[in-house]
Design an enzyme around this catalytic site. Structure first.
Site, mmCIF file in Angstrom:
data_model
loop_
_atom_site.group_PDB
_atom_site.id
_atom_site.type_symbol
_atom_site.label_atom_id
_atom_site.label_comp_id
_atom_site.label_asym_id
_atom_site.label_seq_id
_atom_site.Cartn_x
_atom_site.Cartn_y
_atom_site.Cartn_z
ATOM 1 N N ASN A 1 -1.840 -8.185 -3.871
ATOM 2 C CA ASN A 1 -2.905 -7.857 -3.495
ATOM 3 C C ASN A 1 -3.966 -6.707 -4.404
ATOM 4 O O ASN A 1 -3.844 -7.278 -5.853
ATOM 5 C CB ASN A 1 -1.933 -5.849 -2.870
ATOM 6 C CG ASN A 1 -2.973 -6.009 -1.246
ATOM 7 O OD1 ASN A 1 -3.796 -6.081 -2.026
ATOM 8 N ND2 ASN A 1 -2.416 -5.251 -0.428
ATOM 9 N N THR B 1 -12.310 -12.204 -1.681
ATOM 10 C CA THR B 1 -13.633 -11.461 -2.728
ATOM 11 C C THR B 1 -14.779 -12.176 -1.454
ATOM 12 O O THR B 1 -15.665 -12.541 -2.034
ATOM 13 C CB THR B 1 -13.411 -10.440 -3.466
ATOM 14 O OG1 THR B 1 -12.806 -9.565 -2.868
ATOM 15 C CG2 THR B 1 -15.362 -9.938 -3.379
ATOM 16 N N GLY C 1 -5.753 -14.016 -4.589
ATOM 17 C CA GLY C 1 -6.520 -13.029 -6.202
ATOM 18 C C GLY C 1 -7.761 -14.153 -6.673
ATOM 19 O O GLY C 1 -7.538 -14.796 -7.894
ATOM 20 N N CYS D 1 0.982 -0.834 -0.043
ATOM 21 C CA CYS D 1 -0.368 -0.012 -0.482
ATOM 22 C C CYS D 1 0.826 1.025 0.467
ATOM 23 O O CYS D 1 1.573 0.891 0.375
ATOM 24 C CB CYS D 1 -1.290 0.043 0.975
ATOM 25 S SG CYS D 1 -0.156 -0.263 2.807
HETATM 26 C C1 LIG Z 1 -12.812 -5.377 1.677
HETATM 27 C C2 LIG Z 1 -11.300 -5.343 1.150
HETATM 28 C C3 LIG Z 1 -10.056 -5.325 1.973
HETATM 29 C C4 LIG Z 1 -8.904 -4.790 1.458
HETATM 30 N N1 LIG Z 1 -8.104 -5.405 3.141
HETATM 31 C C5 LIG Z 1 -7.436 -5.734 3.322
HETATM 32 C C6 LIG Z 1 -5.493 -5.502 4.213
HETATM 33 O O1 LIG Z 1 -6.031 -4.764 5.111
HETATM 34 N N2 LIG Z 1 -4.472 -5.940 3.885
HETATM 35 C C7 LIG Z 1 -3.636 -6.881 2.873
HETATM 36 O O2 LIG Z 1 -3.078 -6.462 2.612
HETATM 37 N N3 LIG Z 1 -4.519 -6.692 2.000
HETATM 38 C C8 LIG Z 1 -6.438 -6.749 2.119
HETATM 39 N N4 LIG Z 1 -7.133 -6.494 0.766
HETATM 40 C C9 LIG Z 1 -6.144 -6.940 -0.602
HETATM 41 C C10 LIG Z 1 -6.844 -8.727 0.083
HETATM 42 O O3 LIG Z 1 -6.350 -9.425 0.740
HETATM 43 C C11 LIG Z 1 -6.946 -9.800 -1.611
HETATM 44 O O4 LIG Z 1 -4.727 -9.648 -1.519
HETATM 45 C C12 LIG Z 1 -6.979 -9.068 -2.554
HETATM 46 O O5 LIG Z 1 -8.691 -9.190 -2.052
HETATM 47 C C13 LIG Z 1 -7.285 -10.534 -3.844
HETATM 48 O O6 LIG Z 1 -7.923 -11.243 -3.374
HETATM 49 P P1 LIG Z 1 -9.738 -11.931 -3.442
HETATM 50 O O7 LIG Z 1 -9.742 -11.908 -4.775
HETATM 51 O O8 LIG Z 1 -9.388 -13.234 -3.678
HETATM 52 O O9 LIG Z 1 -10.578 -10.871 -3.044
HETATM 53 C C14 LIG Z 1 -8.333 -6.491 0.976
HETATM 54 C C15 LIG Z 1 -9.698 -6.884 0.324
HETATM 55 C C16 LIG Z 1 -10.829 -6.363 0.040
HETATM 56 C C17 LIG Z 1 -11.909 -6.375 -0.961
#
Ligand SMILES: Cc1cc2nc3c(=O)[nH]c(=O)nc-3n(C[C@H](O)[C@H](O)[C@H](O)COP(=O)(O)O)c2cc1C
Ligand SMILES: Cc1cc2nc3c(=O)[nH]c(=O)nc-3n(C[C@H](O)[C@H](O)[C@H](O)COP(=O)(O)OP(=O)(O)OC[C@H]3O[C@@H](n4cnc5c(N)ncnc54)[C@H](O)[C@@H]3O)c2cc1C
Ligand SMILES: Cc1cc2nc3c(=O)[nH]c(=O)nc-3n(C[C@H](O)[C@H](O)[C@H](O)COP(=O)(O)OP(=O)(O)OC[C@H]3O[C@@H](n4cnc5c(N)ncnc54)[C@H](O)[C@@H]3O)c2cc1C
Ligand SMILES: Cc1cc2nc3c(=O)[nH]c(=O)nc-3n(C[C@H](O)[C@H](O)[C@H](O)COP(=O)(O)O)c2cc1C
Ligand code: FES
Ligand code: FES
Lengths: 314, 272, 314, 272
Positions: free
Chosen positions: A189, A263, A240, A127
């Site tokens: 991420n 998600t 992801g 981030c």
């Molecule tokens: C609502 C939300 C909050 C998230 N907060 C964080 C976080 O605090 N730290 C982090 O490393 N990734 C965060 N992520 C990213 C997720 O950990 C993950 O890397 C990303 O959503 C991709 O995976 P997915 O497609 O299965 O959701 C967040 C994702 C979402 C959707």
């Protein structure tokens, strides 16, 4: 009996399915028994109190979503007092996700959360941070190396580096993290995105832009997981867009040793359980006795490095 | 393994018993639900609905919907909804026997303190969906209820019969009749206060009503509760997307509508 | 009567809808009258003959697609002899997309295609090139600047630089292209992705990896188009995932002066016509007399630069 | 504006007249189509079908499908297809009156040279779908046709009655009866060559058959055409994803199956 256990640089997980940071919390214990998971991964915390971004913080985009939650955090004190003890009720190892605005603050937090009950630390170097004109550490190999060295020095716990898709140097960043002492890579991420409401002409997110997650992200993150597995010799944890057992299998074949589910849990809160069961069934139907026999089995022929590590679409 | 939370929210595919228009704008969705789930439901809680693909649209996130009615005896779970976008359009396409995946019950319900004998419910539009089950609870506990129902037009007033059948005094205010303006609402409520019929207020949704009730509440020291809305992803407290600001003492805190809410202390809520 | 015309640094287009490179050719003339389009944009050509990548060259991913066509090319000679004269039958301006393995070869080609009948040159600086260890020029501001300077010197025609999403430095790259003399930015090309067939354990593309296009790409490319419009003062041509008139409007509000439509044409070959008609209807319903009144009207408040130009998801 | 190509391919929503299983593996889809489109169709051409959302699956790219039959008099367009994945599963879900968006007719058709009096068609499985309309054309031109139809089992032989009704000699070979092996196929074809019944070959799909026909063709100087398949995105020649290699003199060239094909010179095709 299929053996689902995997080993992430010495940390043994009973299965390769765990939640992604920010998409999981103690609250999920009201939906199913959290001890079935391979690991518990917390929402990223910062040292001090943070409010997070303005609302709206999420929106839908074509079968996927954007979020700009930011990192609301109660600070490390509250975390150690309340959150760590909660997870002590479970056998599943606890992975704490942390972040910091500067490399030094980040490292201080890293040592502060190195407490009993924490099995590994996931460092969210993806981030935006203030030392690097708003770029994430993980956008560049050099800043990745610098912050990872400091983090490595700050703890003896396993360190997982969480990478960003917002880079043109995936393999170099992965190698930099490995060289600086990362024990595993979490790939990846969310990718920076935007949506605008054409009626109000306002961005759909209060913070203007946010991260894309869900199925749309999968082909990008899968490519990165593959490249990271080929570029380094530390375990890769794929993340992801995973929402089916086929997605899990695809990541494992690509070279991931475990996966994180984000998600999809919002859509089906019990999906991680279905993925564990589905993976076991699939392996057993394929006559495989261990999930380890699947990891990294992609048939990628004799591709030269230039193709494996390319960074733009051909 | 003690101290581990017990299972409280359930992901279930429920089958549709009916899904009919209530008037031009609203529809009533009736699902067949297991008794033990219905027994866990409380007024003010909500379910998070996984809307189906319909008409080429694929809503992705779940949609939060207040429990409009829960009837363990009949095995029925009711939602009253307004079609506004892709998700609710998809809900409107559900036919008898179709399955709808629901998650719930979720959130903190309304509470009725022991010394709140005379309750005043102030609702407009789809807010009625959220407040309706409170009438049932008030009736069960033997409290007196005045339901002030506001709408654009008398045709769009809903649930007034329902409130009346539960013994509530029903007051209707409409734009068409010129009775729904804030000044008139204030007069009506002050009238209730004056006659000792207002120990607590219950409302939801409207900004202007919230401000008015806060003013009246402060003026007379009358407490209240408000059900709030916010966009949701997870619905169970994990993602922190559904926060709203509240006044706690002299601090502002952010609370999750899905978890600490959707029902909040009316005085702490901040108009938007 | 709504005025749909736009001006791309002096090149006037009768409407802002044009095809994306590689998703359009003379063949489409057998489906509709090509003179209705705002511009014609050719598939990228190289100086010499090229075969393109091994098959399979496309696959589907969750409502979008990956391609690794590569750049099969008959070379510049055949192009000038056969393709340029074909488009001479139309009034719509012809934009030629070119690419090169080295900056010098690229520049030579650029001057070779600066012939009568060509209205602008789109330089595809977003595919892997050999001088930069397989990175695309547009991954880094420095390589962008270098190649754009040489290209600028090679032609007097308008130069459109086509950017890649495979970077963590979108705004810097955009500014580098502007400084080096680009007349417009095309934002963006595909993002590097991968898909694996879990039954065969082979990549679904013959070339291992390929570019993601279609709806999944939209939030990413829209974000980049917004950032580029804010970072530079040259026109931005939005591209990525456009398949409805709402998508076109979203890009224009974000700051794009025109848009390119790619993958959607594969699904509906006549879609660009529907988009032109749909845009006109929408503008007229909104009481707008010119599409120019829509461009860049996003209400983004008083966001600071750090937010507008951030490069990782918050 | 002369020299501009004329419009040849059309994107149309056609309505389904029927969509029934032909045997365990294949289905026949009949669409109502405008006469002027049907009159443009030629044997060997294909349409590119936009498969609908079905059962939670959303096929994205169009699917190429050979014209199995085109009947301007009846206003019907026929496709014979095998359910193999998401797209064809979605096709199988189409019901009477549903609309299917098609694009076509596309590609280069089979040709029958003036001096090809005796045609031999060799097909297996779904390849019949592609070759069937050739029989109609041969009949129209008064050429003699031998149709060698191969299948796993006699139950899976399709279109043999159709071929016979058009005056073709039909030879069936099946795995179940042990008659479909290459050696036997070679004996059958050599028999036709020996009796002067083979001026040209038409085939599609199978690698082994292609090799065999190329050998026989070379041996006796008999030409032929083959219809090939390749994954497609655009279907009209723009994207270059559908290329295959061919021998042209001593060079290898890549040609687009959707544009220069799907029908190619049998001797130039390269087995894979
Ligand atoms: C609502 C939300 C909050 C998230 N907060 C964080 C976080 O605090 N730290 C982090 O490393 N990734 C965060 N992520 C990213 C997720 O950990 C993950 O890397 C990303 O959503 C991709 O995976 P997915 O497609 O299965 O959701 C967040 C994702 C979402 C959707
Ligand atoms: C706790 C709670 C209870 C609710 N109860 C009811 C009810 O009983 N009856 C009823 O008709 N509506 C109710 N709503 C509002 C309902 O959730 C929205 O109308 C619905 O989500 C709109 O979805 P859509 O796809 O039709 O609209 P769209 O506008 O297309 O939705 C786009 C996105 O915004 C979200 N969204 C849009 N409006 C709202 C809103 N008002 N609140 C929260 N999210 C929103 C959607 O969930 C979706 O993610 C409630 C909301 C909350 C938070
Ligand atoms: C010119 C041409 C004519 C054809 N005619 C017929 C016909 O008459 N009847 C019939 O049953 N089939 C025919 N096919 C094959 C048919 O296109 C595929 O069976 C179909 O695309 C499979 O789609 P799916 O989604 O069911 O399968 P999936 O395997 O899920 O498809 C995934 C992707 O691969 C592509 N694909 C898979 N198999 C093929 C194939 N053999 N050829 C080209 N693309 C493929 C699909 O189009 C899709 O893009 C033809 C193919 C071509 C190129
Ligand atoms: C099959 C295919 C071939 C492409 N070829 C090129 C190319 O030659 N040059 C180029 O600059 N972009 C090429 N692109 C990228 C497109 O021009 C466009 O940038 C991208 O597809 C995103 O737009 P879309 O989502 O509307 O397709 C190609 C895309 C596809 C799908
Ligand atoms: S919706 Fe996720 S915390 Fe409330
Ligand atoms: S499918 Fe696009 S060129 Fe053949």
């Amino acid at each position: 009996m299929v053996d689902l256990s995997v080993d992430i640089s010495g940390l043994k997980l009973k299965n390769p399915i765990m939640p992604a940071s920010g998409t999981f919390s103690e609250d999920l214990a009201e939906v199913f028994d959290l001890d079935r998971l391979g690991a518990h991964v917390t929402k990223t915390i910062t040292r001090g109190w943070r409010d997070g971004n303005p609302t709206p913080r999420v929106c839908e985009v074509n079968g996927s979503m954007l979020n700009s939650i930011g990192i609301p955090s109660k600070g490390v004190g509250a975390f150690i007092e309340k959150v760590v003890p909660f997870y002590a009720h479970y056998e599943t190892p606890l992975v704490v996700s942390i972040s910091g605005n500067t490399a030094d603050e980040f490292a201080t937090l890293c040592s502060e959360v190195s407490v009993p009950g924490v099995a590994a630390i996931e460092v969210n170097i993806s981030c935006p941070n203030i030392e690097e004109d708003g770029k994430a550490f993980a956008i560049r190999p050099s800043s990745t190396h610098d912050v990872m060295r400091k983090l490595r020095a700050a703890t003896d716990l396993p360190l997982w580096a969480k990478l960003t898709p917002n880079t043109g140097e995936t393999s170099e960043v992965a190698r930099a993290a490995e060289e600086a002492g990362a024990d595993a890579l979490v790939v990846a991420n969310t990718i920076l995105s935007m949506a605008i409401d054409i009626n109000t002409r306002r961005p759909k997110l209060g913070n203007l832009m946010g991260g894309l997650s869900g199925p749309s992200l999968k082909p990008i993150a899968l490519r990165m997981a593959y490249q990271c597995a080929r570029a380094t010799s530390i375990p890769v944890i794929g993340c992801g867009g995973i929402s089916t057992v086929e997605d899990v299998i695809e990541y494992l074949i690509a070279g991931a040793s475990a996966v994180q589910v984000g998600t999809a849990t919002f859509i089906h809160p019990t999906i991680m359980l279905s993925l564990i069961d589905g993976l076991e069934d699939w392996l057993s139907n394929q006559g495989l006795s261990s999930v380890k026999d699947l990891i990294g089995t992609v048939i990628d022929g004799e591709q030269d490095e230039a193709v494996v590590f390319m960074e733009a679409a051909p | 393994m003690d101290d581990v939370p017990s299972i409280k929210a359930f992901e279930l595919p429920l089958s549709v018993k009916s899904n009919e228009p209530v008037n031009g704008e609203y529809r009533l969705l009736v699902l067949a639900a297991p008794r033990d789930i219905l027994k866990r439901c409380r007024a003010g809680q909500f379910f998070h609905l996984l809307c189906p693909q319909a008409g080429g649209e694929t809503p992705y996130l779940r949609r939060p919907m207040s429990i409009y009615g829960f009837y363990p005896e009949k095995g029925e779970l009711h939602f009253l909804y307004k079609v506004t976008g892709a998700g609710t359009r998809a809900l409107a396409s559900l036919a008898l026997g179709d399955r709808l995946n629901v998650l719930g019950p979720l959130g903190e319900p309304f509470t009725i303190a022991d010394d709140w004998q005379d309750l005043v419910l102030v609702a407009r539009g789809v807010g009625l969906a959220t407040l309706a089950p409170l009438a049932l609870e008030a009736n069960r506990l033997g409290r007196r209820l005045t339901a002030i129902c506001s709408a654009r037009h008398p045709d769009y007033l809903m649930s007034t019969d329902y409130f009346a059948s539960l013994g509530a005094d029903v007051i209707t205010l409409t734009d068409a009749e010129g009775t729904s303006d804030l000044d008139n609402l204030e007069r009506v409520i002050e009238g209730l206060v004056a006659t000792g019929r207002a120990d607590a207020f219950y409302t939801c949704g409207s900004n202007r009503m919230l401000r008015l009730l806060q003013t009246i509440g402060e003026r007379h020291g009358i407490p209240g509760q408000i059900a709030l809305e916010q966009q949701m992803a997870c619905g169970i407290g994990m993602c922190h997307c559904c926060v709203r600001p509240f006044n706690r003492g002299d601090r502002q805190v952010h609370l999750r509508v899905c978890r600490e809410g959707p029902v909040f202390d009316m005085m702490e809520a901040i108009a938007w």
